[in-house]
Write a protein that holds these residues in place. Structure first.
Motif, PDB file in Angstrom:
ATOM      1  N   ARG A  70       0.823  -1.206   0.000  1.00 46.63           N
ATOM      2  CA  ARG A  70       0.000   0.000   0.000  1.00 46.63           C
ATOM      3  C   ARG A  70       0.859   1.259   0.000  1.00 46.63           C
ATOM      4  O   ARG A  70       0.572   2.233  -0.709  1.00 46.63           O
ATOM      5  N   ILE A  71       1.924   1.239   0.799  1.00 44.41           N
ATOM      6  CA  ILE A  71       2.818   2.402   0.852  1.00 44.41           C
ATOM      7  C   ILE A  71       3.466   2.642  -0.502  1.00 44.41           C
ATOM      8  O   ILE A  71       3.498   3.767  -1.013  1.00 44.41           O
ATOM      9  N   LEU A  72       3.985   1.564  -1.118  1.00 43.56           N
ATOM     10  CA  LEU A  72       4.665   1.715  -2.407  1.00 43.56           C
ATOM     11  C   LEU A  72       3.693   2.135  -3.502  1.00 43.56           C
ATOM     12  O   LEU A  72       4.045   2.926  -4.383  1.00 43.56           O
ATOM     13  N   ASP A  73       2.471   1.599  -3.456  1.00 44.97           N
ATOM     14  CA  ASP A  73       1.462   2.004  -4.443  1.00 44.97           C
ATOM     15  C   ASP A  73       1.110   3.479  -4.291  1.00 44.97           C
ATOM     16  O   ASP A  73       0.942   4.197  -5.282  1.00 44.97           O
ATOM     17  N   GLU A  77       1.568   6.383  -6.969  1.00 43.22           N
ATOM     18  CA  GLU A  77       0.438   7.225  -7.360  1.00 43.22           C
ATOM     19  C   GLU A  77       0.795   8.703  -7.197  1.00 43.22           C
ATOM     20  O   GLU A  77       0.485   9.535  -8.061  1.00 43.22           O
ATOM     21  N   ALA A  78       1.437   9.024  -6.070  1.00 38.95           N
ATOM     22  CA  ALA A  78       1.811  10.410  -5.813  1.00 38.95           C
ATOM     23  C   ALA A  78       2.788  10.920  -6.868  1.00 38.95           C
ATOM     24  O   ALA A  78       2.651  12.050  -7.368  1.00 38.95           O
ATOM     25  N   ARG A  79       3.765  10.103  -7.220  1.00 37.79           N
ATOM     26  CA  ARG A  79       4.734  10.503  -8.228  1.00 37.79           C
ATOM     27  C   ARG A  79       4.059  10.755  -9.577  1.00 37.79           C
ATOM     28  O   ARG A  79       4.338  11.747 -10.259  1.00 37.79           O
ATOM     29  N   THR A  81       0.896  11.431 -10.129  1.00 41.38           N
ATOM     30  CA  THR A  81      -0.025  12.568 -10.063  1.00 41.38           C
ATOM     31  C   THR A  81       0.719  13.888 -10.150  1.00 41.38           C
ATOM     32  O   THR A  81       0.337  14.809 -10.889  1.00 41.38           O
ATOM     33  N   VAL A  82       1.797  14.010  -9.384  1.00 39.70           N
ATOM     34  CA  VAL A  82       2.571  15.247  -9.376  1.00 39.70           C
ATOM     35  C   VAL A  82       3.204  15.493 -10.736  1.00 39.70           C
ATOM     36  O   VAL A  82       3.248  16.623 -11.233  1.00 39.70           O
ATOM     37  N   ALA A  83       3.692  14.417 -11.349  1.00 41.46           N
ATOM     38  CA  ALA A  83       4.360  14.566 -12.642  1.00 41.46           C
ATOM     39  C   ALA A  83       3.379  14.761 -13.785  1.00 41.46           C
ATOM     40  O   ALA A  83       3.754  15.151 -14.883  1.00 41.46           O
ATOM     41  N   GLY A  84       2.083  14.442 -13.526  1.00 44.69           N
ATOM     42  CA  GLY A  84       1.082  14.583 -14.569  1.00 44.69           C
ATOM     43  C   GLY A  84       1.219  13.542 -15.660  1.00 44.69           C
ATOM     44  O   GLY A  84       0.806  13.761 -16.786  1.00 44.69           O
ATOM     45  N   ASP A  85       1.812  12.400 -15.332  1.00 42.90           N
ATOM     46  CA  ASP A  85       2.021  11.355 -16.334  1.00 42.90           C
ATOM     47  C   ASP A  85       0.705  10.688 -16.708  1.00 42.90           C
ATOM     48  O   ASP A  85      -0.200  10.562 -15.898  1.00 42.90           O
ATOM     49  N   GLU A  86       0.619  10.236 -17.940  1.00 37.13           N
ATOM     50  CA  GLU A  86      -0.520   9.435 -18.359  1.00 37.13           C
ATOM     51  C   GLU A  86      -0.329   8.003 -17.880  1.00 37.13           C
ATOM     52  O   GLU A  86       0.774   7.604 -17.521  1.00 37.13           O
ATOM     53  N   PRO A  87      -1.410   7.195 -17.840  1.00 38.66           N
ATOM     54  CA  PRO A  87      -1.279   5.798 -17.412  1.00 38.66           C
ATOM     55  C   PRO A  87      -0.218   5.074 -18.229  1.00 38.66           C
ATOM     56  O   PRO A  87      -0.154   5.225 -19.452  1.00 38.66           O
ATOM     57  N   SER A 272      -4.406   3.422  -8.896  1.00 39.42           N
ATOM     58  CA  SER A 272      -3.401   3.764  -9.900  1.00 39.42           C
ATOM     59  C   SER A 272      -4.092   4.472 -11.048  1.00 39.42           C
ATOM     60  O   SER A 272      -5.311   4.355 -11.238  1.00 39.42           O
ATOM     61  N   GLN A 273      -3.314   5.213 -11.815  1.00 46.77           N
ATOM     62  CA  GLN A 273      -3.893   5.894 -12.966  1.00 46.77           C
ATOM     63  C   GLN A 273      -4.428   4.890 -13.983  1.00 46.77           C
ATOM     64  O   GLN A 273      -5.450   5.136 -14.630  1.00 46.77           O
ATOM     65  N   SER A 274      -3.735   3.769 -14.144  1.00 41.53           N
ATOM     66  CA  SER A 274      -4.203   2.754 -15.095  1.00 41.53           C
ATOM     67  C   SER A 274      -5.566   2.214 -14.686  1.00 41.53           C
ATOM     68  O   SER A 274      -6.476   2.069 -15.516  1.00 41.53           O
ATOM     69  N   LEU A 275      -5.722   1.901 -13.389  1.00 44.50           N
ATOM     70  CA  LEU A 275      -7.001   1.379 -12.907  1.00 44.50           C
ATOM     71  C   LEU A 275      -8.085   2.445 -12.971  1.00 44.50           C
ATOM     72  O   LEU A 275      -9.209   2.174 -13.409  1.00 44.50           O
ATOM     73  N   ASN A 276      -7.774   3.665 -12.533  1.00 45.24           N
ATOM     74  CA  ASN A 276      -8.763   4.749 -12.585  1.00 45.24           C
ATOM     75  C   ASN A 276      -9.263   4.978 -14.004  1.00 45.24           C
ATOM     76  O   ASN A 276     -10.463   5.156 -14.240  1.00 45.24           O
ATOM     77  N   SER A 277      -8.333   4.973 -14.959  1.00 43.99           N
ATOM     78  CA  SER A 277      -8.704   5.201 -16.356  1.00 43.99           C
ATOM     79  C   SER A 277      -9.556   4.054 -16.887  1.00 43.99           C
ATOM     80  O   SER A 277     -10.494   4.268 -17.665  1.00 43.99           O
ATOM     81  N   PHE A 278      -9.242   2.833 -16.450  1.00 38.73           N
ATOM     82  CA  PHE A 278     -10.006   1.672 -16.899  1.00 38.73           C
ATOM     83  C   PHE A 278     -11.434   1.736 -16.360  1.00 38.73           C
ATOM     84  O   PHE A 278     -12.398   1.498 -17.094  1.00 38.73           O
TER      85      PHE A 278
END
Length: 300
Positions: A70-73, A77-79, A81-87, A272-278
């Motif tokens: 959970r901590i690593l996830d 996620e924080a990295r 989000t801050v970087a604005g990366d796509e999934p 995660s961005q991948s899961l959120n987007s899915f």
């Protein structure tokens, strides 16, 4: 305790050995051994049971693994989000075989086209196997027969399935379990939720199946039933997608057993961005589908 120690601990826990984990994360084994010992000293507990060349998680290690993941996830996620990366990166998805065959091919194609940096990996199997995959962290999410009541899982209902009994073509009418008391059935393995549903349908009417034969595919079930060898239970949508479906008779279950709901589940707190987007794409496509349908013309 630092993130490097958590990453090393997670790798060793999942690989089961120092050497395998060292190869995975490109570090020398002695460094991993030192870091694990430091982490255990910091926590004041032994995280592993050491057996010759293998390591097994101790009870404390199993508990700590959940927190480490959970901590690593959250850090990832924080990295992102801050970087604005796509999934991007690996996205391991599990599914019931019928859902994979009938419900989600267009969804997966649309997701791949929209998020080209995501490495989507689909595996299929019974609900029990898929749930175990999500709980272990092997799968990011999975389509299963729901609802799933588990403290560490969350999810959303996405599809509605009408369940039907298929029988040889000229079989007598099947309206209740007693009508087929003692007849052979074809199912998936014992951890299949549809199998449990079929057995409960028999039981609630004071009936029992005859021999239970385990089959690895719906096509195999259909072939056996059409040959006159027994009965099977499957979603109507799956049956109608297969060649040869006209070679069997089809009988809906009683109202309290007729409909099951497929859920998409994931570990609580693992975003995660991948899961959120899915999930977002799935909801959008379901809304589009509902907008084109009404109760008199189609069903989900």
């Amino acid at each position: 305790m630092d993130l490097v120690q958590l990453e090393i601990f997670k790798a060793v826990a999942e690989q089961g050995s120092i050497s395998a984990a060292a190869q995975l994360i490109h570090r020398v084994p002695s460094n991993l051994t030192t870091r694990i010992k430091q982490l255990e000293q910091d926590l004041g507990v032994e995280l592993f049971i050491r057996e010759k060349s293998r390591l097994r998680l101790s009870p404390a290690g199993w508990n700590f693994l959940g927190y480490a993941r959970r901590i690593l996830d959250l850090v990832q996620e924080a990295r992102a989000t801050v970087a604005g990366d796509e999934p991007q990166g690996a996205f391991a998805l599990g599914s019931l075989e019928s859902t994979a065959a009938v419900r989600i091919p267009a969804l997966l194609a649309a997701y791949n086209q929209k998020h080209t940096k995501v490495e989507l990996d689909l595996s299929t199997g019974p609900s029990g196997t898929m749930i175990e995959g999500v709980l272990s962290g092997r799968l990011a999410a999975a389509f299963v027969d729901g609802p799933v009541l588990h403290a560490t899982l969350e999810g959303v209902a996405v599809f509605e399935e009408e369940m039907v009994v298929i029988a040889p073509l000229h079989h007598a009418p099947i309206k209740r379990g007693q009508d087929v008391n003692g007849e052979n059935i074809y199912t998936f393995r014992s951890n299949c939720s549809y199998r449990h549903h079929f057995e409960r349908w028999f039981s609630q009417d004071g009936a029992v199946p005859g021999k239970i034969f385990e089959i690895e595919s719906y096509h195999g079930m259909l072939a056996c039933v059409s040959a006159g060898a027994g009965l099977a239970l499957m979603p109507r949508s799956m049956l109608e997608s297969m060649p040869g479906s006209a070679a069997v008779s089809v009988w809906p279950l009683t109202d309290n057993f007729r409909v099951l709901h497929t859920w998409l589940i994931w570990r609580r707190g693992t975003v995660s961005q991948s899961l959120n987007s899915f999930v977002k794409l799935l909801e959008e496509r379901n809304q589009m589908w509902e907008g084109r349908c009404d109760d008199s013309t189609c069903s989900r």
